[in-house]
Design a protein around this motif. Structure first.
Motif, mmCIF file in Angstrom:
data_model
loop_
_atom_site.group_PDB
_atom_site.id
_atom_site.type_symbol
_atom_site.label_atom_id
_atom_site.label_comp_id
_atom_site.label_asym_id
_atom_site.label_seq_id
_atom_site.Cartn_x
_atom_site.Cartn_y
_atom_site.Cartn_z
ATOM 1 N N CYS A 47 33.096 -17.022 116.122
ATOM 2 C CA CYS A 47 33.135 -15.615 115.940
ATOM 3 C C CYS A 47 34.122 -14.888 117.354
ATOM 4 O O CYS A 47 34.543 -15.914 118.088
ATOM 5 C CB CYS A 47 31.644 -15.062 116.521
ATOM 6 N N PHE A 48 34.391 -13.634 116.977
ATOM 7 C CA PHE A 48 35.338 -13.193 118.176
ATOM 8 C C PHE A 48 34.729 -11.940 118.582
ATOM 9 O O PHE A 48 34.654 -10.959 117.735
ATOM 10 C CB PHE A 48 36.531 -13.221 117.349
ATOM 11 N N GLU A 49 34.025 -11.739 119.644
ATOM 12 C CA GLU A 49 33.686 -10.721 120.494
ATOM 13 C C GLU A 49 32.675 -9.947 119.682
ATOM 14 O O GLU A 49 32.473 -8.684 119.941
ATOM 15 C CB GLU A 49 34.832 -9.687 120.703
ATOM 16 N N ASP A 50 31.870 -10.631 119.087
ATOM 17 C CA ASP A 50 30.666 -10.467 118.229
ATOM 18 C C ASP A 50 29.547 -11.676 118.032
ATOM 19 O O ASP A 50 29.999 -12.441 117.666
ATOM 20 C CB ASP A 50 31.066 -9.970 116.660
ATOM 21 N N ASN A 51 28.481 -11.285 118.912
ATOM 22 C CA ASN A 51 27.624 -12.651 119.024
ATOM 23 C C ASN A 51 26.403 -12.505 118.016
ATOM 24 O O ASN A 51 25.501 -13.143 118.182
ATOM 25 C CB ASN A 51 26.983 -12.818 120.327
ATOM 26 N N SER A 52 26.682 -11.715 116.922
ATOM 27 C CA SER A 52 25.707 -11.738 115.892
ATOM 28 C C SER A 52 25.284 -13.199 115.211
ATOM 29 O O SER A 52 24.101 -13.559 115.226
ATOM 30 C CB SER A 52 26.013 -10.944 114.580
ATOM 31 N N SER A 53 26.350 -14.022 115.075
ATOM 32 C CA SER A 53 26.205 -15.354 114.600
ATOM 33 C C SER A 53 25.488 -16.143 115.547
ATOM 34 O O SER A 53 24.657 -17.089 115.238
ATOM 35 C CB SER A 53 27.401 -15.890 113.887
ATOM 36 N N VAL A 54 25.746 -16.050 116.895
ATOM 37 C CA VAL A 54 25.294 -16.969 118.050
ATOM 38 C C VAL A 54 23.778 -16.481 118.296
ATOM 39 O O VAL A 54 22.903 -17.259 118.208
ATOM 40 C CB VAL A 54 26.077 -16.554 119.369
ATOM 41 N N LYS A 55 23.312 -15.128 117.962
ATOM 42 C CA LYS A 55 21.933 -14.723 118.247
ATOM 43 C C LYS A 55 21.145 -15.188 116.914
ATOM 44 O O LYS A 55 20.084 -15.867 117.025
ATOM 45 C CB LYS A 55 21.835 -13.274 118.072
ATOM 46 N N ALA A 56 21.807 -15.240 115.780
ATOM 47 C CA ALA A 56 21.124 -15.832 114.701
ATOM 48 C C ALA A 56 20.679 -17.374 114.815
ATOM 49 O O ALA A 56 19.914 -17.789 114.542
ATOM 50 C CB ALA A 56 21.655 -15.423 113.325
ATOM 51 N N ALA A 57 21.715 -18.018 115.436
ATOM 52 C CA ALA A 57 21.788 -19.367 115.537
ATOM 53 C C ALA A 57 20.570 -19.664 116.806
ATOM 54 O O ALA A 57 19.837 -20.660 116.376
ATOM 55 C CB ALA A 57 23.135 -19.999 116.154
ATOM 56 N N VAL A 58 20.680 -19.273 117.812
ATOM 57 C CA VAL A 58 19.816 -19.794 118.854
ATOM 58 C C VAL A 58 18.384 -19.140 118.621
ATOM 59 O O VAL A 58 17.286 -19.615 119.504
ATOM 60 C CB VAL A 58 20.143 -18.980 120.371
ATOM 61 N N GLU A 59 18.139 -18.230 117.623
ATOM 62 C CA GLU A 59 16.849 -17.792 117.281
ATOM 63 C C GLU A 59 16.362 -18.444 116.194
ATOM 64 O O GLU A 59 15.188 -18.302 115.966
ATOM 65 C CB GLU A 59 16.657 -16.520 117.073
ATOM 66 N N SER A 60 17.010 -19.745 115.653
ATOM 67 C CA SER A 60 16.496 -20.565 114.791
ATOM 68 C C SER A 60 16.100 -21.846 115.534
ATOM 69 O O SER A 60 16.181 -22.038 116.688
ATOM 70 C CB SER A 60 17.517 -20.807 113.885
ATOM 71 N N VAL A 61 15.564 -23.014 114.472
ATOM 72 C CA VAL A 61 15.028 -24.042 115.328
ATOM 73 C C VAL A 61 16.244 -24.781 115.905
ATOM 74 O O VAL A 61 17.092 -24.886 115.108
ATOM 75 C CB VAL A 61 14.289 -24.833 114.056
ATOM 76 N N GLY A 62 16.144 -25.178 117.025
ATOM 77 C CA GLY A 62 17.266 -25.775 117.733
ATOM 78 C C GLY A 62 17.048 -27.430 117.707
ATOM 79 O O GLY A 62 17.857 -28.082 118.843
ATOM 80 N N TYR A 63 16.465 -28.039 116.943
ATOM 81 C CA TYR A 63 16.262 -29.462 117.120
ATOM 82 C C TYR A 63 15.909 -30.192 115.620
ATOM 83 O O TYR A 63 15.698 -29.256 114.710
ATOM 84 C CB TYR A 63 14.890 -29.739 118.037
ATOM 85 N N GLN A 64 16.279 -31.658 115.745
ATOM 86 C CA GLN A 64 15.740 -32.081 114.550
ATOM 87 C C GLN A 64 14.674 -32.998 114.931
ATOM 88 O O GLN A 64 14.730 -33.494 115.916
ATOM 89 C CB GLN A 64 17.219 -33.044 114.155
ATOM 90 N N GLU A 65 13.930 -33.212 113.568
ATOM 91 C CA GLU A 65 12.932 -34.255 113.924
ATOM 92 C C GLU A 65 13.305 -35.706 113.605
ATOM 93 O O GLU A 65 13.970 -35.895 112.371
ATOM 94 C CB GLU A 65 11.594 -33.751 113.046
#
Length: 173
Positions: A47-65
């Protein structure tokens, strides 16, 4: 739980690798998180100077079982090296920690530095910048990136500690 490793030891063990499976990120990143050592499988965002995709990523599950338990992932963000806008701040850093991410590496800037330092998350970025991004809903996920001239692919493993950051095509420890 973060496995025990040292990036210097990983470099010693893989210094003769010419296949490209083992890579070292250049020492241009600063440490902003509350966790100094982290590792995990890579998820990518461009992304460039727009963190919409960063927000979507960190608000999702951040681990693997896994059979060995939960393994936190590492979000690697190609922000184009921009020093004009911050792609991660205190709220998104807290969301990443809450959702089990092991770390976030940004080829760009962060903000809310004191808040990020208090979060249980590894965070590396080029610099701090108090100016937020515009939210335009732009960005791409899960693609191969070049970060500071080094290829980073989804599913690679990133290892970070006080000495630097290395990438491997698979889990090393």
């Amino acid at each position: 739980m973060t496995p025990s490793f040292a990036t210097c030891d990983l470099c010693d063990a893989h210094k003769n690798d010419v296949s490209g499976a083992f890579r070292v990120l250049p020492p241009v990143f600063r440490d902003f998180g509350g966790v100094r050592q982290f590792c995990g499988p890579v998820v990518t965002v461009k992304c460039f100077e727009d963190n919409s995709s960063v927000k979507a990523a960190v608000e999702s599950v951040g681990y693997q079982e896994t059979p060995a338990g939960r393994v936190g992932k590492v979000l690697v963000v190609d922000g184009g090296g921009s020093l004009r806008r911050a792609l991660l701040g205190g709220n998104l850093g807290a969301a990443a920690a809450r959702n089990g991410w092991a770390g976030v590496v940004i080829d760009g800037c962060v903000r809310d530095v004191s808040e990020l330092a208090a979060v249980g998350l590894g965070i590396r970025a080029l610099a701090s910048m108090p100016l937020p991004t515009e939210k335009r809903g732009e960005g791409q996920s899960d693609l191969a990136l070049q970060i500071q001239g080094v290829w980073v692919r989804p599913g690679d493993w990133l290892y970070a500690d006080e000495d630097g950051m290395v990438l491997a095509a698979g889990r090393l420890v």
